[in-house]
Scaffold this active site. Structure first.
Site, PDB file in Angstrom:
ATOM      1  N   ASP A 186       0.784  -1.219  -0.054  1.00 37.70           N
ATOM      2  CA  ASP A 186      -0.101  -0.087   0.016  1.00 37.70           C
ATOM      3  C   ASP A 186       0.612   1.255  -0.064  1.00 37.70           C
ATOM      4  OD1 ASP A 186      -2.022  -1.730   0.149  1.00 37.70           O
ATOM      5  OD2 ASP A 186      -2.924  -1.026   2.004  1.00 37.70           O
TER       6      ASP A 186
ATOM      7  N   ASP B  41     -13.888  35.360 -35.042  1.00 38.30           N
ATOM      8  CA  ASP B  41     -13.172  34.226 -35.342  1.00 38.30           C
ATOM      9  C   ASP B  41     -13.632  32.750 -34.618  1.00 38.30           C
ATOM     10  OD1 ASP B  41     -11.512  35.587 -33.318  1.00 38.30           O
ATOM     11  OD2 ASP B  41     -10.860  33.362 -33.064  1.00 38.30           O
TER      12      ASP B  41
ATOM     13  N   GLY C 129     -10.683  27.280 -37.353  1.00 35.81           N
ATOM     14  CA  GLY C 129     -11.829  27.600 -38.131  1.00 35.81           C
ATOM     15  C   GLY C 129     -11.556  27.192 -39.631  1.00 35.81           C
ATOM     16  N   LEU C 130     -10.622  27.698 -40.111  1.00 36.92           N
ATOM     17  CA  LEU C 130     -10.217  27.815 -41.641  1.00 36.92           C
ATOM     18  C   LEU C 130      -9.962  26.384 -42.041  1.00 36.92           C
ATOM     19  CD1 LEU C 130      -8.390  30.904 -43.087  1.00 36.92           C
ATOM     20  CD2 LEU C 130     -10.567  29.542 -43.662  1.00 36.92           C
TER      21      LEU C 130
HETATM   22  S1  SF4 Z   1      -2.428  -7.080  -2.591  1.00 37.68           S
HETATM   23 FE1  SF4 Z   1      -3.651  -5.237  -2.609  1.00 37.68          FE
HETATM   24  S2  SF4 Z   1      -4.035  -4.829  -0.455  1.00 37.68           S
HETATM   25 FE2  SF4 Z   1      -2.379  -6.042  -0.693  1.00 37.68          FE
HETATM   26  S3  SF4 Z   1      -0.147  -4.839  -0.674  1.00 37.68           S
HETATM   27 FE3  SF4 Z   1      -1.094  -5.178  -2.830  1.00 37.68          FE
HETATM   28  S4  SF4 Z   1      -2.502  -3.435  -3.237  1.00 37.68           S
HETATM   29 FE4  SF4 Z   1      -2.180  -3.427  -0.924  1.00 37.68          FE
END
Ligand code: SF4
Ligand code: SF4
Lengths: 426, 528
Positions: free
Chosen positions: B36, B297, B432-433
């Site tokens: 994480d 324009d 535009g043009l």
């Molecule tokens: S498997 Fe999912 S919850 Fe586990 S560390 Fe990896 S991202 Fe995080």
């Protein structure tokens, strides 16, 4: 090549076992899910389904970047309250999701169910689900499972577990053959194949190859050569099927590549002359290309934070071929079998740390003030902010760096941050 | 189970990280596995932050699960407190830790640390990032202000006449869309109106600043996705009114300033004086949008079909600006912010289009394809959808890509923000043009309707030159088929350079036939 003419250019010193600093604390390393970022490009006929949470999906999108324009061959089945509270049967849900994927992607012939922390904590048995689903979808589709969770794996271990899941599906063979284990870039595979061919080594297979379905056989006459140091589980599984591991340093740098090829050449009794005639021009060219980077890197002090498991072979390359000084080599875990040919090549007093306590390690970085710190993207800019030059390590996994022709590219990855700093004047 | 590939929002703890990382003196201990920690790079890379997010992860592993993961939490909290000495500490869990039920927040509270500890419960399997940000901001403010909540009734009198009115700007955060520039722009406008900014939060605020929130007369809900929970609570508990207008576009900014003037008890005619953005503005430092939009324009912009999707705040405001101020035709409006579905539906109804409330990007892609717009205003996700569909796109909302965090000053709020909107929405379109000429000469091989707008340069343009088309000049070396094949394995963005270098090298050495060997000899020769 006959036994007395081994071209190993290294001292055959026994590695005494440098003391290893083991640490426990906050780790700043990806989980094994991240391997899907490259594996889903490598296998053209496989789909990776993560069974996890919104976090897992978010990790994948942050690591892969939403820069993959085509619909990628991976996805996440996000567990919801209904799955956790028992309102829905997670296995039924999984069957439904797999059916959706296979309907949408009829070209898929291998489906990997990838376990995550949440799926493992709730003990959702993906291996049983894989067997059930294989029964349903075979012979068109094979369903396999492995863990990429952060509670079981770090970063590159995801590749190891994925390859390991393929081993039972490799047919038996008695053929004398070489399998190169570990994902390498397509261009590297091509170069290595041509080298082996000219050496008369073969047949050669690569694991992973472009297909997760067409797998090489394995048996007592199979020799294994590891291209990556993080596939220990796969190597052990292949050995259990009778294969033999040719231990060698990894093919990083001119020296490493020569030693790696030489180990295979010895197995195949390639003559010294033939080996020299094939490899010497390539090695010379690589050394020529390396020379300009060596001027810059020699004498500089490098610190490796733990990340991809490539730290030990890369440190060896930087020390021996680029003349850099090693302050500390951090590695998420030390698999001694996989680096048994690397460790003796390191200076005996080198500091290797295993695991991580990121705050304490950063304290050591600050104290040592290395010229270059190799670390993940979460740490790179903050260290730059403290005045330290960094090389973000994930690039070492996502760039072709193996073999002779890439040796200088590898060196350049380390040189570039230093070159850039010396150029900038703002 | 819900099958997804790309997501508009991360899990709720990412929202909590956005609050902690936006602030000073706050530390967040997150009970989570090692993987994480990827979230750190959102801040260090997308926002190019030169400091680590103030987050400690307990990093539990499978082998800890049987044992004492609670002890891990306590250690992490104690260590983080010791090392960072935060003024306030958030303690919570990510999705996995929620399942093992260690009650990290409660554990931390029981440690009686000499700091404000705010336990966070952010249900990871039902809620998402913006909700997590709003909830965290609210929990933190409430914890800090709890001791000073007045006894009801809490109604406030008029602003005292001996000082300028004061407001808080609530909601700006890292990974929000252009927040840092918006608060500069809005503070400047408020100053001109005669209103002071008391606290900006969470971005740049410390817990001590949050304690000063009640010193203001009322709150500006600048980014309701993040601030509405807390501003509603401040209204209930401290009697602080709050704004509802979003200062996006010329009209939105006018409405916003008028609302502020009313709440501040100022004469609304002061708004007139403070903005000169009329048909022929007297003060060119104010918005140029009206002048540009009325210029002849710009007639080619008339009725351009535009599809709008993003967080509710930016999407609703952008749709209104697109329709009223650029003369586009809004053909679709949607949001991934389910919390703001009602507001989005109301806005869509006013524009006479269906509202799309979803966080499934495939559904968004289908809706865009069906609406066949000429321009998409969206998030970085819509950028990819639009690219696939071959429709130009401008980004108006998070989630962001690193290129949506520009170096130059580019607010999207206020009068300067309106200028930015004009430029960034008109730029991806064909001039535009050029559009007319394309219609007339569809057959032109380098000027056809598959070609990108010419003013966008070649970055998106080059079609791979097929080997067969390459005309070999006399005296130039030729490529063997093998070498050509090898060359094609080189990433496209360096291929041209590799080709040029190799040919140069071959000419220099008098090599007539470029082989794979020549290619690598040249590569080694030139290095990089
Ligand atoms: S498997 Fe999912 S919850 Fe586990 S560390 Fe990896 S991202 Fe995080
Ligand atoms: S990883 Fe970086 S380059 Fe890739 S999509 Fe994300 S921000 Fe862009």
């Amino acid at each position: 090549m006959n036994a007395e003419a081994k071209p190993l250019p290294f001292p055959q010193r026994q590695y005494a076992g440098t003391s290893v600093l083991r640490e426990r604390g906050q780790r700043e390393v990806f989980c094994g899910l991240t391997g899907i970022v490259w594996l889903h490009r490598k296998f053209q006929d496989a789909f990776f389904l993560i069974v996890g949470s919104r976090t897992c999906a978010h990790l994948m999108q942050s690591a892969a970047g939403v820069m993959i324009f085509a619909e990628p061959r991976f996805g996440t089945a996000i567990l919801t309250d209904r799955d956790l509270s028992g309102m829905a049967d997670p296995n039924d849900e999984l069957d439904r999701v797999c059916a959706t994927i296979l309907e949408r992607r009829p070209e898929i012939s291998t489906l990997f169910l990838v376990g995550s922390c949440p799926s493992e904590v709730i003990k959702l048995d993906l291996s049983r689900a894989a067997i059930r689903l294989t029964e349903r979808y075979s012979p068109q589709v094979r369903v396999l499972s492995y863990s990429g969770s952060g509670i079981e794996t770090t970063f590159t271990q995801g590749e190891d577990n994925a390859l390991n899941a393929l081993v039972p599906w490799m047919p038996d063979t008695d053929e004398r053959q070489l399998i190169v284990v570990g994902c390498v870039a397509d261009i590297v595979e091509g170069q290595l194949r041509s080298c082996f061919e000219r050496l008369g080594i073969g047949p050669v297979h690569f694991l992973p190859g472009a297909s997760a379905r067409q797998l090489p056989g394995v048996g007592p006459n199979t020799q294994l050569l590891a291209a990556q140091p993080f596939n220990g589980t796969t190597i052990r599984a292949l050995c259990a099927r009778g294969a033999h591991l040719i231990t060698a340093p990894y093919p990083f740098g001119a020296e490493g590549t020569t030693a790696w090829l030489a180990a295979a050449a010895t197995e195949w009794d390639v003559s010294t002359e033939r080996f020299a005639s094939v490899t010497q021009p390539l090695a010379a060219r690589a050394r020529l290309a390396l020379a300009k980077h060596k001027t810059l890197l020699a004498g500089k002090r490098v610190f490796f934070m733990p990340d991809s498991q490539l730290e030990i072979p890369l440190a060896r390359f930087l020390k021996r071929e680029m003349g850099m000084e090693l302050v500390e080599i951090g590695t998420p875990y030390l698999d001694r079998k996989m680096v048994s040919s690397e460790l003796p090549l390191l200076p005996p007093d080198v500091v290797i740390s295993e695991g991580q306590h990121v705050e304490k390690q950063l304290d050591r970085v600050r104290a040592a003030q290395p010229d270059l710190t190799v670390c993940g993207l979460g740490l790179a800019n903050p260290l730059e902010g403290e005045g330290l030059a960094t090389k973000w390590s994930i690039e070492l996994v996502f760039t072709p760096v193996h073999g002779y022709e890439q040796a200088a590219d590898l060196a350049e990855l380390f040189a570039r941050p230093l070159v850039r700093r010396s150029r900038l004047n703002v | 189970m819900q099958l997804t590939i790309w997501n508009y929002e991360g899990p709720p703890h990412i929202g909590a990280m956005r609050i902690a990382t936006s602030m000073e003196g706050v530390h967040y201990v997150l009970h989570a596995p090692q993987g994480d920690t990827y979230a750190d790079l959102l801040f260090t890379m997308i926002e190019r932050q030169y400091r680590r997010p103030p987050v400690s992860y307990t990093t539990f592993q499978a082998r800890d699960l049987g044992g004492d993961t609670a002890e891990l939490v306590k250690n992490a909290v104690a260590e983080a407190f010791e090392r960072f000495k935060p003024e306030a500490m958030l303690v919570g869990e990510s999705c996995t830790a929620e399942l093992i039920q260690d009650q990290a927040g409660t554990l931390a509270e029981s440690m009686n640390l000499p700091t404000t500890v705010v336990p966070l419960e952010l249900p990871a399997y039902t809620k998402k990032e913006n909700w997590g940000a709003a909830e965290t901001f609210y929990q933190l403010v409430r914890a800090l202000l709890a001791p000073v909540i007045p006894t009801p009734p809490v109604a406030r009198g008029p602003v005292p006449s001996d000082r300028r009115p004061r407001v808080n700007l609530l909601g700006p955060s890292l990974l929000g869309f252009r927040c840092q520039d918006d608060i500069v722009e809005i503070s400047r406008l408020l100053d001109q109106l005669g209103v002071d900014v008391n606290v900006v939060a969470p971005l740049g605020a410390s817990p001590a600043d949050l304690r000063r929130i009640p010193d203001a007369d009322f709150n500006v809900d600048l980014y309701p996705e993040v601030s509405r929970t807390v501003s509603a609570w401040l209204e209930r508990s401290f009697g602080m009114p709050r704004t509802t207008a979003i200062p996006m576009g010329v009209n939105g900014t006018r409405r916003f300033l008028a609302e502020v003037a009313t709440l501040a008890g100022l004469d609304p005619s002061r708004v007139e004086a403070c903005e000169a953005a009329g048909f022929m503005p007297r003060d060119p430092t104010r918005s140029r949008l009206p002048r540009y939009s009325r210029s002849v324009d710009s007639t080619y912009l008339t009725g351009k079909r535009v599809f709008v999707f993003g967080d509710a705040t930016h999407a609703i405001a952008a749709a209104t600006v697109a329709q009223e101020e650029l003369g586009f035709q809004v053909v679709g409006l949607g949001t991934y912010s389910r919390e703001f579905a009602r507001e989005t539906r109301a806005a869509a109804e006013q524009l006479g289009v269906p509202a799309l409330i979803t966080d499934d990007y495939l559904e968004v892609e289908r809706a865009i394809a069906a609406a066949a717009p000429e321009l998409v205003l969206g998030t970085q996700m819509e950028r990819h959808i639009a690219k696939r569909l071959g429709v130009p796109c401008a980004v108006i909302s998070s989630p962001l890509h690193v290129q949506d965090v520009p170096a130059r000053y580019s607010p999207v709020y206020g009068f300067e923000g309106a200028n930015v909107l004009f430029d960034s929405w008109v730029h991806p379109l064909l001039m535009g043009l050029e559009e007319h000429l394309l219609q007339m000469f569809r057959g032109d091989f380098e000027f056809n309707d598959a070609a990108p707008p010419s003013h966008l340069g070649v970055a998106t343009a080059p079609q791979p030159i097929e080997a067969a088309q390459v005309v070999v000049a006399p005296g130039q070396p030729t490529w063997t088929a093998e070498a050509e094949k090898e060359l094609r394995k080189i990433p496209f963005f360096v291929r041209t350079k590799a080709r040029r270098n190799t040919e140069h090298f071959a000419v220099e050495r008098g090599v007539a036939n470029i082989t794979v060997e020549t290619l690598y000899d040249a590569k080694a020769h030139f290095g990089r």
